[in-house]
Design an enzyme around this catalytic site. Structure first.
Site, PDB file in Angstrom:
ATOM      1  N   ARG A 265       0.756  -1.355  -0.110  1.00  0.00           N
ATOM      2  CA  ARG A 265      -0.071   0.052   0.067  1.00  0.00           C
ATOM      3  C   ARG A 265       0.707   1.267   0.102  1.00  0.00           C
ATOM      4  O   ARG A 265       1.782   1.246   0.901  1.00  0.00           O
ATOM      5  CB  ARG A 265      -0.871  -0.045   1.317  1.00  0.00           C
ATOM      6  CG  ARG A 265      -1.902   1.267   1.346  1.00  0.00           C
ATOM      7  CD  ARG A 265      -1.208   2.179   2.288  1.00  0.00           C
ATOM      8  NE  ARG A 265      -2.244   3.457   2.613  1.00  0.00           N
ATOM      9  CZ  ARG A 265      -2.037   4.257   3.095  1.00  0.00           C
ATOM     10  NH1 ARG A 265      -0.792   4.627   3.665  1.00  0.00           N
ATOM     11  NH2 ARG A 265      -2.890   5.188   3.401  1.00  0.00           N
ATOM     12  N   ASP A 267       1.922   5.030   0.518  1.00  0.00           N
ATOM     13  CA  ASP A 267       1.132   6.022   0.989  1.00  0.00           C
ATOM     14  C   ASP A 267       1.083   7.421   0.418  1.00  0.00           C
ATOM     15  O   ASP A 267       2.179   7.852  -0.276  1.00  0.00           O
ATOM     16  CB  ASP A 267       1.867   6.199   2.477  1.00  0.00           C
ATOM     17  CG  ASP A 267       1.662   7.340   3.290  1.00  0.00           C
ATOM     18  OD1 ASP A 267       0.357   7.561   3.811  1.00  0.00           O
ATOM     19  OD2 ASP A 267       2.180   8.363   3.225  1.00  0.00           O
ATOM     20  N   ALA A 268      -0.004   8.083   0.391  1.00  0.00           N
ATOM     21  CA  ALA A 268      -0.111   9.544  -0.261  1.00  0.00           C
ATOM     22  C   ALA A 268       0.561   9.859  -1.415  1.00  0.00           C
ATOM     23  O   ALA A 268       1.625  10.706  -1.350  1.00  0.00           O
ATOM     24  CB  ALA A 268       0.229  10.518   0.949  1.00  0.00           C
ATOM     25  N   HIS A 270      -0.113  11.244  -4.039  1.00  0.00           N
ATOM     26  CA  HIS A 270      -0.359  12.615  -4.683  1.00  0.00           C
ATOM     27  C   HIS A 270       0.625  13.482  -4.274  1.00  0.00           C
ATOM     28  O   HIS A 270       0.947  14.642  -4.835  1.00  0.00           O
ATOM     29  CB  HIS A 270      -1.545  13.172  -4.011  1.00  0.00           C
ATOM     30  CG  HIS A 270      -1.764  13.094  -2.678  1.00  0.00           C
ATOM     31  ND1 HIS A 270      -2.344  11.988  -2.082  1.00  0.00           N
ATOM     32  CD2 HIS A 270      -1.459  14.044  -1.566  1.00  0.00           C
ATOM     33  CE1 HIS A 270      -2.324  12.285  -0.762  1.00  0.00           C
ATOM     34  NE2 HIS A 270      -1.973  13.476  -0.430  1.00  0.00           N
ATOM     35  N   GLU A 302      -3.044   5.225  -1.578  1.00  0.00           N
ATOM     36  CA  GLU A 302      -3.674   6.133  -1.010  1.00  0.00           C
ATOM     37  C   GLU A 302      -3.386   7.572  -1.879  1.00  0.00           C
ATOM     38  O   GLU A 302      -2.340   7.876  -2.216  1.00  0.00           O
ATOM     39  CB  GLU A 302      -3.105   6.373   0.422  1.00  0.00           C
ATOM     40  CG  GLU A 302      -4.067   7.574   0.972  1.00  0.00           C
ATOM     41  CD  GLU A 302      -3.331   8.230   2.318  1.00  0.00           C
ATOM     42  OE1 GLU A 302      -4.021   8.913   2.965  1.00  0.00           O
ATOM     43  OE2 GLU A 302      -2.005   7.950   2.514  1.00  0.00           O
TER      44      GLU A 302
END
Length: 611
Positions: A265, A267-268, A270, A302
């Protein structure tokens, strides 16, 4: 050029690599004037440099278990940025670990993505031991509950004794507070023996604020062309960005190939600022898909930007990323359950019922519309994606831990609403995720904690209070003094799950039984629908009041003509029930003849046919 560095300036491997002749030590340090290898028990050894800024030395005396550091410019001793283990914290010597030796001769093949029921946990607070072994001891409990995948919050090494893990400074090194690398590998093997997948949360968008030495010898690892909320942006562009990209991709491959993780996964994402012709996220996913063969490996994002193009399918198969965390679903549901409208909930407080309906039927609530929390539009069209492209949750580490007092949903809403949320989460066709303890209605807080010292600790303490100054509940200095200090050891201790309390609580036992029952219904009835393929979804609002409350009626139609129907009432008064499909109830009492209403917190789930 030395073969270990690859071709055209592209590094092949970072860190210490065990060979037939000893250990080759590699360090990319373009800003350093000199680098010496400090191998414990040996004299310092000057490392030659090539034109790309790589320093390399072969040691015939080093082997697995050898401790070492690098001396930069004759004055600063630093750990290996690609260290695979730090026995004595991040500012001390690194240990050579033969991670390729962890690879299984007969690797666990994984499970189809549609079967994923994810359980997010923090290793340090999940068990009394706070170790990988403590997680391993609970695997039977999780398997019997119906969990098919555990997701570890970041385990990369950070300064101090405890941390969420998102402020890591050594991305390759599993945190020694949780055990040795061999203990982590044993946890994965134990999970695989139980046919359970293990995912890992990885952070590639920033490094922590303390004891990150990269600036001292690799200034171009970062760039001032972009900014993030956590400091300098990672440099993913240009000639030097190529070395950084490979550093991160090699890290992902280590977790997947050597340790055998079944997915990552990210993270962030963006905050991964990249204007290259081929975005880093594309290169990462393509590298994983190409180099990890013969196993089902799942990649999750995410992504505040709601970029549907990263989740595309081709002939029903995932191209890059399997799914994105569904924050829109969570935020809309939370507003409906609690009535909260501050912070990021403000963007969903205007029409939470409509935002929830769109999330359930199309994945994202925001698909290019103006977003109240920042300038400009947010998101891309997502209605064409299958439900499995979004991971839904009613709680997670962020949404609980970013609250000032770390309250879980069980402390905020009634048992009836808590049950309603659980039914909606586990019986919708989207991939569900539970946060540790949620299955038993745990009420222990999960707070933001770290173990910084000095100025970093002071800034974190004060910053946490300023963050909530605009919330009504913390508008005065006196109310803000109630916010726990993240760097106080008691804050970490308070966040540990209280398993003894859960065992004694009748409410916890009831919710555990509820979760287990719902997951069995999901396995038997919802999973076959995902195999058939959802081809259309639609929703209608029931007695809405300006989109803020009322009932919700959602239907998903499969390629085989079957229909999943969920009807839920989020209002404080009864709402008219819609016409129910012919079929069977999966959840909720069969309405009595002539009964036309749903009471507050009611939820009904039916499975039928479109014919």
């Amino acid at each position: 050029m030395n073969e270990s560095l690859g071709v055209a300036g592209q590094p092949r491997r970072h860190g210490a690599q065990i060979t037939a002749h000893g250990v080759t030590f590699n360090l990319w340090a373009p800003s350093a004037g000199s680098v010496e290898l400090l191998e414990i028990g040996q004299a310092p050894r000057r490392m030659p440099r090539d034109e790309q800024g790589w320093y390399q030395a072969l040691s015939s005396t080093a082997r697995a278990g050898t401790r070492y550091q690098y001396l930069i410019n004759g004055e600063l001793a630093v750990p290996d940025p690609a260290s695979c283990f730090q026995p004595d914290d991040v500012d001390k010597s690194s240990e050579v670990i033969n991670t390729p030796a962890f690879r299984d001769a007969d690797p666990y093949p994984g499970r189809p993505w549609s079967e994923a029921v994810i359980y997010e946990l923090h290793v340090g607070t999940f068990s009394d031991e706070g170790t990988y072994a403590g997680v391993e001891n609970r695997l039977d409990y999780l398997r019997d509950l119906g969990i098919t995948a555990i997701q570890l919050m970041p385990i990369n090494d950070v300064p101090g004794r405890h941390n969420w893990g998102y402020d890591g400074v050594l991305l390759y090194a599993p945190n020694a507070c949780y055990g040795r690398p061999e203990d982590l590998k044993r946890l994965l093997r134990a999970a695989h023996e139980r046919d359970m997948m293990v995912y890992l949360d990885v952070v590639y968008n920033h490094f922590g604020p303390q004891l990150n030495y990269l600036h001292s010898y690799a200034e171009t690892f970062f760039t001032d062309r972009h900014t993030t909320g956590w400091g300098p942006a990672i440099n993913l562009e240009g000639e030097h960005g190529a070395f950084v990209r490979q550093f991160l991709i090699d890290n992902a491959l280590m977790w997947l190939r050597d340790y055998g993780f079944d997915g990552l996964r990210l993270d962030a994402v963006h905050a991964l600022k990249d204007r290259s012709e081929r975005h880093f996220l594309v290169e990462l996913a393509e590298s994983v898909r190409r180099q990890v063969d013969g196993r089902r490996v799942h990649l999750m994002l995410e992504n505040e930007a709601n970029e549907a193009h990263l989740l595309e399918r081709r002939d029903g198969r995932v191209v890059l990323y399997d799914a994105q965390w569904g924050d829109d679903f969570h935020n809309a549901l939370h507003v409906l359950l609690t009535g909260e409208n501050e912070g990021y909930y403000r963007a969903f407080a205007d029409r939470p019922l409509q935002h929830l309906a769109r999330s359930l039927t199309e994945g994202f609530a925001y698909q290019g519309e103006a977003f109240p929390l920042h300038d400009g539009p947010r998101g891309e069209r997502s209605a064409h994606l299958p439900p499995e492209a979004t991971i839904f949750f009613a709680q997670n580490h962020d949404q609980v831990g970013n609250r000032a007092l770390g309250e879980r949903l069980a402390k905020l809403v009634s048992r009836e609403k808590l049950q309603q949320a659980m039914v909606l989460l586990l019986l919708s066709p989207h991939i569900p995720m539970l946060f540790m303890g949620e299955e038993a209605a745990a009420e222990t807080p999960f707070l933001f904690f770290a173990d910084w010292t000095g100025e970093a600790a002071d800034l974190t303490h004060e910053g946490r209070r300023r963050e909530f100054a605009h919330f009504a509940a913390f508008a005065t200095p006196e109310t803000r003094d109630r916010i726990p200090d993240p760097c106080d050891a008691r804050t970490f201790a308070a966040s540990k799950l209280d398993w003894r309390g859960l065992d004694r609580s009748e409410v916890s036992r009831q919710f555990h039984a509820l979760t287990r029952e719902l997951l069995e219904i999901r396995r038997a009835n919802i999973l076959p629908l995902l195999t058939e393929g959802v081809v259309r979804a639609r929703a209608e609002l029931l007695n809405p009041r300006d989109g803020r409350a009322g009932g919700l009626h959602v239907q998903w139609l499969t390629a085989q003509g079957r229909v999943l129907q969920i009807v839920a009432n989020f209002a404080e008064q009864a709402v008219l029930r819609p016409l129910l499909v012919e079929g069977e109830n999966l959840w909720g009492a069969e309405p009595a003849k002539g009964h036309l209403y749903l009471h507050p917190a009611d939820i009904l789930v039916r499975l039928g046919s479109s014919g």
